[in-house]
Design an enzyme around this catalytic site. Structure first.
Site, PDB file in Angstrom:
ATOM      1  N   GLU A 234     -13.306  -6.011   9.191  1.00 14.58           N
ATOM      2  CA  GLU A 234     -11.954  -5.700   9.633  1.00 14.58           C
ATOM      3  C   GLU A 234     -11.907  -4.314  10.245  1.00 14.58           C
ATOM      4  O   GLU A 234     -12.820  -3.501  10.067  1.00 14.58           O
ATOM      5  CB  GLU A 234     -10.954  -5.788   8.485  1.00 14.58           C
ATOM      6  CG  GLU A 234     -11.184  -4.776   7.370  1.00 14.58           C
ATOM      7  CD  GLU A 234     -10.131  -4.885   6.277  1.00 14.58           C
ATOM      8  OE1 GLU A 234      -8.979  -4.496   6.533  1.00 14.58           O
ATOM      9  OE2 GLU A 234     -10.469  -5.368   5.177  1.00 14.58           O
TER      10      GLU A 234
ATOM     11  N   ARG B 141     -10.943   2.801  11.501  1.00 12.19           N
ATOM     12  CA  ARG B 141     -12.144   2.627  10.686  1.00 12.19           C
ATOM     13  C   ARG B 141     -12.546   1.163  10.736  1.00 12.19           C
ATOM     14  O   ARG B 141     -11.701   0.277  10.570  1.00 12.19           O
ATOM     15  CB  ARG B 141     -11.869   3.054   9.243  1.00 12.19           C
ATOM     16  CG  ARG B 141     -13.123   3.416   8.464  1.00 12.19           C
ATOM     17  CD  ARG B 141     -12.832   3.621   6.981  1.00 12.19           C
ATOM     18  NE  ARG B 141     -12.604   2.343   6.330  1.00 12.19           N
ATOM     19  CZ  ARG B 141     -11.511   2.061   5.608  1.00 12.19           C
ATOM     20  NH1 ARG B 141     -10.553   2.957   5.454  1.00 12.19           N
ATOM     21  NH2 ARG B 141     -11.381   0.875   5.042  1.00 12.19           N
TER      22      ARG B 141
ATOM     23  N   SER C 137      -6.803  -2.481   1.905  1.00 10.89           N
ATOM     24  CA  SER C 137      -7.102  -1.810   0.642  1.00 10.89           C
ATOM     25  C   SER C 137      -7.566  -2.762  -0.454  1.00 10.89           C
ATOM     26  O   SER C 137      -7.341  -2.518  -1.638  1.00 10.89           O
ATOM     27  CB  SER C 137      -5.885  -1.010   0.145  1.00 10.89           C
ATOM     28  OG  SER C 137      -5.628   0.075   0.996  1.00 10.89           O
TER      29      SER C 137
ATOM     30  N   GLU D  33       0.813  -1.215   0.000  1.00 11.20           N
ATOM     31  CA  GLU D  33       0.000   0.000   0.000  1.00 11.20           C
ATOM     32  C   GLU D  33       0.852   1.273   0.000  1.00 11.20           C
ATOM     33  O   GLU D  33       0.401   2.347   0.404  1.00 11.20           O
ATOM     34  CB  GLU D  33      -0.929  -0.012   1.213  1.00 11.20           C
ATOM     35  CG  GLU D  33      -1.886  -1.191   1.226  1.00 11.20           C
ATOM     36  CD  GLU D  33      -2.753  -1.220   2.467  1.00 11.20           C
ATOM     37  OE1 GLU D  33      -3.602  -0.332   2.620  1.00 11.20           O
ATOM     38  OE2 GLU D  33      -2.575  -2.133   3.290  1.00 11.20           O
TER      39      GLU D  33
ATOM     40  N   ASP E  82     -14.915  -1.757   9.088  1.00 12.07           N
ATOM     41  CA  ASP E  82     -15.662  -2.112   7.883  1.00 12.07           C
ATOM     42  C   ASP E  82     -16.673  -3.208   8.192  1.00 12.07           C
ATOM     43  O   ASP E  82     -16.357  -4.191   8.881  1.00 12.07           O
ATOM     44  CB  ASP E  82     -14.705  -2.586   6.782  1.00 12.07           C
ATOM     45  CG  ASP E  82     -13.774  -1.477   6.313  1.00 12.07           C
ATOM     46  OD1 ASP E  82     -14.114  -0.293   6.522  1.00 12.07           O
ATOM     47  OD2 ASP E  82     -12.722  -1.791   5.734  1.00 12.07           O
TER      48      ASP E  82
ATOM     49  N   ASN F  93      -9.254  -0.989  10.407  1.00  3.76           N
ATOM     50  CA  ASN F  93      -8.065  -0.324   9.873  1.00  3.76           C
ATOM     51  C   ASN F  93      -7.563   0.655  10.922  1.00  3.76           C
ATOM     52  O   ASN F  93      -8.305   1.548  11.345  1.00  3.76           O
ATOM     53  CB  ASN F  93      -8.410   0.434   8.592  1.00  3.76           C
ATOM     54  CG  ASN F  93      -8.895  -0.490   7.500  1.00  3.76           C
ATOM     55  OD1 ASN F  93      -8.115  -1.035   6.749  1.00  3.76           O
ATOM     56  ND2 ASN F  93     -10.208  -0.686   7.431  1.00  3.76           N
TER      57      ASN F  93
ATOM     58  N   GLY G 107      -6.742   5.434   5.227  1.00  5.65           N
ATOM     59  CA  GLY G 107      -6.299   6.364   4.194  1.00  5.65           C
ATOM     60  C   GLY G 107      -6.792   7.783   4.448  1.00  5.65           C
ATOM     61  O   GLY G 107      -7.846   8.010   5.036  1.00  5.65           O
TER      62      GLY G 107
ATOM     63  N   TYR H 299      -9.607   3.910  -4.931  1.00  6.57           N
ATOM     64  CA  TYR H 299      -8.578   4.926  -5.089  1.00  6.57           C
ATOM     65  C   TYR H 299      -8.498   5.588  -6.457  1.00  6.57           C
ATOM     66  O   TYR H 299      -7.812   6.584  -6.618  1.00  6.57           O
ATOM     67  CB  TYR H 299      -7.201   4.318  -4.756  1.00  6.57           C
ATOM     68  CG  TYR H 299      -7.141   3.787  -3.350  1.00  6.57           C
ATOM     69  CD1 TYR H 299      -7.224   4.650  -2.263  1.00  6.57           C
ATOM     70  CD2 TYR H 299      -7.025   2.429  -3.094  1.00  6.57           C
ATOM     71  CE1 TYR H 299      -7.179   4.175  -0.963  1.00  6.57           C
ATOM     72  CE2 TYR H 299      -6.978   1.937  -1.800  1.00  6.57           C
ATOM     73  CZ  TYR H 299      -7.055   2.809  -0.741  1.00  6.57           C
ATOM     74  OH  TYR H 299      -7.018   2.339   0.537  1.00  6.57           O
TER      75      TYR H 299
END
Length: 332
Positions: free
Chosen positions: A285, A270, A166, A33, A272, A287, A291, A232
């Protein structure tokens, strides 16, 4: 900085940028990443400098550790993504703790657990938190039998690396004939593989900032899958914020905080989630260094409650003060 905030969001703790000292914004690194991290890092660096923070870019962990040993920085804003050269697997956090340098976000335990999707799920299951059914395939056992795993779960399934983010190396598999190719793709990345029940429904994410769950975001990609390109590159992905209403939104926020806490996470992150057609939520998951690009979701959620990008970066930097309070302490 923006002064309009959600009623549940406390005011910023610091008003003078000098209180942070000299800040290293560590970005890039050597994970899969890297490019996303560089993009995030440039944005964070510009925002902090605009607010008067003495912030400087550092590329990767080795350069950062050299600079810290030389006493160049008081604290670290970690915007590295991923594992093994990224800054989300606990390795960087352990090094910084040993040097007594405060850092944004989660510590060693929260970072390491969150990076490993298998162990995240095991903790959530032990805590009675919902997550899709799964089978872990260990590379030391020859990656196991992806076909047997899929049979036990029932097609369709998700096949992915257990320790990447990602959407790197992730495949949606609807036919048995496609399982070997999906497993081969996932096996290109470090760590084990995960075969997971596919939940059909809404894809949602909840940003955590301090002890507050920000408004959820419902992700609606133009294609069938919210993959790396949709995250992205594509400009046609829709982001609906808040993603849910009323009691359903409150329930989702509470679940996200519970998942975050169960893994020992702190500061910001974050979570998900998939929500099936019956309205049941399933944790995917966490994070721990999300990002901060033009397409990223934490800034979108913060904006919904009046926290602009610069103010968000300031508040994330404030999470390094928890390290100070816990005795990590850096040079002023």
């Amino acid at each position: 900085m923006s002064n309009r905030t959600n009623a549940s969001m406390p005011a910023p703790r610091v008003s003078d940028a000098k209180a942070f000292g000299r800040v290293a914004v560590v970005m890039g690194g050597q994970s899969a990443e890297r490019e996303v991290s560089l993009d995030s890092g440039r944005n964070v660096l510009a925002a902090l400098r605009e607010l008067g923070v003495d912030a400087h870019a550092v590329d990767g962990i080795p350069a950062l550790l050299d600079a810290l040993r030389a006493g160049h920085y008081a604290r670290v804003f970690n915007i590295l993504h991923g594992q093994r050269g990224g800054g989300e697997d606990g390795v960087l956090q352990g090094a910084l703790e040993s040097l007594h340098v405060p850092c944004t976000g989660s510590g060693v335990l929260g970072s390491a657990l969150s990076m490993d999707k298998v162990r995240s799920k095991q903790v959530w299951i032990a805590q009675g938190l919902p997550t899709p059914r799964f089978v872990a395939l260990r590379k030391r056992d020859g990656a196991g039998d992806v076909h047997a795993a899929a049979r036990s779960l029932g097609l369709p399934v998700i096949v992915k690396p257990a320790c990447e983010g990602s959407s790197v190396g992730v495949s949606r598999v609807f036919r048995d004939a496609d399982l070997d190719g999906a497993a081969e793709l996932a096996a290109r990345y470090p760590g084990d593989l995960l075969v997971e029940e596919m939940i059909v429904g809404m894809e949602l994410t909840v940003a955590i900032l301090g002890r507050s769950a920000l408004p959820s975001i419902r992700i609606v990609p133009k294609g069938e899958f919210y993959d790396y390109h949709a995250k992205y590159v594509a400009e046609d992905t829709q982001y609906l914020c808040p993603g849910l209403d009323g009691a359903a939104e409150r329930e989702l926020g509470a679940l996200a905080l519970a998942a975050f806490d169960a893994l020992g996470c702190s500061g910001w992150g974050r979570v998900d989630v998939m929500r099936d057609r019956e309205g049941r939520n399933f944790l995917l998951e966490v994070n721990t260094a999300p990002g901060m690009t033009s397409h990223s979701l934490v800034p979108k959620a913060a904006q919904q409650i009046g926290i602009d990008f610069r103010s968000l970066c300031w508040r994330v930097l404030e999470t390094s003060l928890e390290s100070d309070a816990n005795g990590s302490g850096g040079k002023p």
